[in-house]
Motif scaffolding. Structure first.
Motif, PDB file in Angstrom:
ATOM      1  N   TRP A   1     -25.827 -23.148 -32.000  1.00  0.00           N
ATOM      2  CA  TRP A   1     -25.918 -23.853 -30.660  1.00  0.00           C
ATOM      3  C   TRP A   1     -25.882 -25.147 -30.548  1.00  0.00           C
ATOM      4  CZ3 TRP A   1     -30.985 -23.424 -27.418  1.00  0.00           C
ATOM      5  CH2 TRP A   1     -30.834 -23.930 -26.267  1.00  0.00           C
TER       6      TRP A   1
ATOM      7  N   GLY B   1     -25.288 -29.972 -27.750  1.00  0.00           N
ATOM      8  CA  GLY B   1     -24.988 -28.723 -28.331  1.00  0.00           C
ATOM      9  C   GLY B   1     -23.558 -28.515 -28.353  1.00  0.00           C
ATOM     10  N   ASN B   2     -23.048 -27.543 -29.446  1.00  0.00           N
ATOM     11  CA  ASN B   2     -21.680 -27.369 -29.432  1.00  0.00           C
ATOM     12  C   ASN B   2     -21.156 -26.946 -28.121  1.00  0.00           C
ATOM     13  OD1 ASN B   2     -20.639 -27.817 -32.178  1.00  0.00           O
ATOM     14  ND2 ASN B   2     -22.450 -26.432 -32.876  1.00  0.00           N
ATOM     15  N   ASP B   3     -21.860 -26.391 -27.487  1.00  0.00           N
ATOM     16  CA  ASP B   3     -21.567 -25.889 -26.046  1.00  0.00           C
ATOM     17  C   ASP B   3     -21.284 -27.060 -24.879  1.00  0.00           C
ATOM     18  OD1 ASP B   3     -24.290 -26.229 -25.937  1.00  0.00           O
ATOM     19  OD2 ASP B   3     -24.622 -24.368 -24.585  1.00  0.00           O
TER      20      ASP B   3
ATOM     21  N   SER C   1     -21.167 -21.362 -27.117  1.00  0.00           N
ATOM     22  CA  SER C   1     -20.735 -22.156 -27.950  1.00  0.00           C
ATOM     23  C   SER C   1     -19.490 -21.663 -28.616  1.00  0.00           C
ATOM     24  CB  SER C   1     -21.735 -22.481 -28.878  1.00  0.00           C
ATOM     25  OG  SER C   1     -23.079 -23.333 -28.321  1.00  0.00           O
TER      26      SER C   1
ATOM     27  N   GLN D   1     -15.524 -29.090 -34.183  1.00  0.00           N
ATOM     28  CA  GLN D   1     -16.164 -28.242 -34.261  1.00  0.00           C
ATOM     29  C   GLN D   1     -15.701 -27.074 -35.372  1.00  0.00           C
ATOM     30  OE1 GLN D   1     -16.521 -26.431 -30.066  1.00  0.00           O
ATOM     31  NE2 GLN D   1     -18.016 -27.909 -29.603  1.00  0.00           N
TER      32      GLN D   1
END
Length: 384
Positions: free
Chosen positions: A100, A45-47, A116, A85
């Protein structure tokens, strides 16, 4: 976890885990040195990527020993995460924001979540502070404005979980987790510094800090942290168990960037650390830490890396006044950067290309719970 161990060295100077931390942080950098690892494609995930970037950022800020010269450097890794990102900023749905999940085949790809975007904001603000580059600050402003406009941050500074692209982010999930305001709090404190004490950012810091009271609400134990979305209902999952670590970490770190917050933050850290220490009474060893710090010495029966990490982080945060502020590249920072790192790396293949113009780009499992338990044992004297 690596963020907690970086903090452990920062607070204590004990370097016994440093080689393992360096090995872990470098093992996951991936072929493009941007923390996009093929071995985690199905869960990335981006998080997730963002948290690796924040650990690299902390290593640069805290002057954690630099990697060997032939390896990726901490600042460059943080910049690579930011740049990859920024390429994923999605204006096709919800007027902007990060999804997400990175890949369309992953569950949650149709969800834009606050964490995120908050991690991206936090990283941008800290990169602005470290490098002095206005482009990072512009991105931090952009993420902040979007979070507010889309409704993931309310007018009274409560941060909600997220919303779906299919509904153009009108179906806000209003669950609140400790790490949501925390990640924006430290980012806002860095922006306050970067803008030379802007009243706007000072007001934002104060308002976010006020809303963290949501997580210190217990009617029986004053100023002790509670994960309100799951803890009272016994529904916390593996990820949730670690969230208090981030609130502790970023509240403490905020006092370095916004010193007037110290007297507001530290009574909560002290009370929560004392309560967490009492809760670390479980298992046959009598040292396993539970989740429910408000239960005192009555262990709640839960245990795991997340619980240990949260307890370690809140205890070692007691030492925040004894350490130097984060460095920048003009105040003693030694980590080498690469403003173009990650710029040609992973993008979202489902989004129209050209959303981010070239001018907008800024020119490990081998550490187990035992290490965290050992860290807590070393940190016990902090609250004794």
């Amino acid at each position: 976890m690596f963020g907690s161990l970086l903090d452990y060295y920062y607070y204590t100077g004990d370097d016994q885990y440093n080689d393992l931390v360096t090995q872990g942080l470098l093992f996951q950098v991936g072929p493009d040195s941007d923390y996009m690892t093929p071995n985690q494609t199905k869960t990335t995930g981006n998080d997730d990527q963002g948290f690796w970037g924040l650990s690299a950022m902390s290593a640069a800020e805290q002057k954690f020993p630099d990697p060997p010269a032939d390896k990726p450097q901490w600042l460059a890794l943080a910049q690579a995460v930011f740049n990859t990102q920024a390429l994923r900023w999605d204006t096709q749905f919800c007027g902007g924001g990060l999804r997400w999940q990175v890949f369309s085949f992953n569950t949650g790809y149709d969800y834009k979540n606050t964490i995120s975007n908050g991690v991206f904001f936090n990283l941008a603000a800290r990169l602005a502070m470290y490098t002095g580059n206005q482009t990072y600050a512009d991105w931090a402003e952009k993420v902040w404005d979007w979070t507010s406009a889309v409704g993931m941050m309310s007018g009274d500074y409560h941060f909600y979980d997220g919303a779906h692209t299919g509904e153009n982010c009108t179906d806000i999930n209003k669950q609140q987790w400790t790490y949501q305001p925390a990640v924006y709090l430290l980012g806002a404190a860095n922006m306050y510094n970067f803008t030379n004490g802007s009243d706007v950012w000072k007001d934002r810091v104060n308002n976010i800090l006020n809303t963290t009271d949501t997580f210190f609400y217990s009617p029986t134990v004053k100023d002790v942290m509670v994960e309100v979305a799951c803890e009272p209902f016994n529904t916390c999952d593996t990820d949730n168990y670690s969230f208090k670590a981030y609130l502790s970490r970023w509240m403490a770190a905020t006092t370095k960037m916004a010193p007037w917050t110290y007297d507001i933050v530290m009574p909560k850290i002290r009370a929560s650390a004392a309560a967490a220490a009492l809760q670390c009474s479980g298992g046959s060893s009598g040292t396993l830490c539970g989740m429910k710090w408000t239960d005192g010495a009555k262990w709640d029966g839960s245990s795991g890396v997340g619980q240990q990490m949260s307890a370690l982080e809140v205890m070692q945060s007691l030492l925040i006044s004894r350490v130097a502020p984060p460095v920048t590249n003009s105040t003693g920072g030694t980590s080498k950067g690469d403003p173009a790192a990650g710029s040609g790396g992973t993008f979202n293949p489902d989004l129209p290309q050209g959303v981010i113009q070239k001018r907008d780009r800024v020119g490990a499992g081998f550490l187990t719970t035992l290490i965290i338990i050992s860290g807590i044992g070393s940190a016990w004297w902090m609250i004794a």
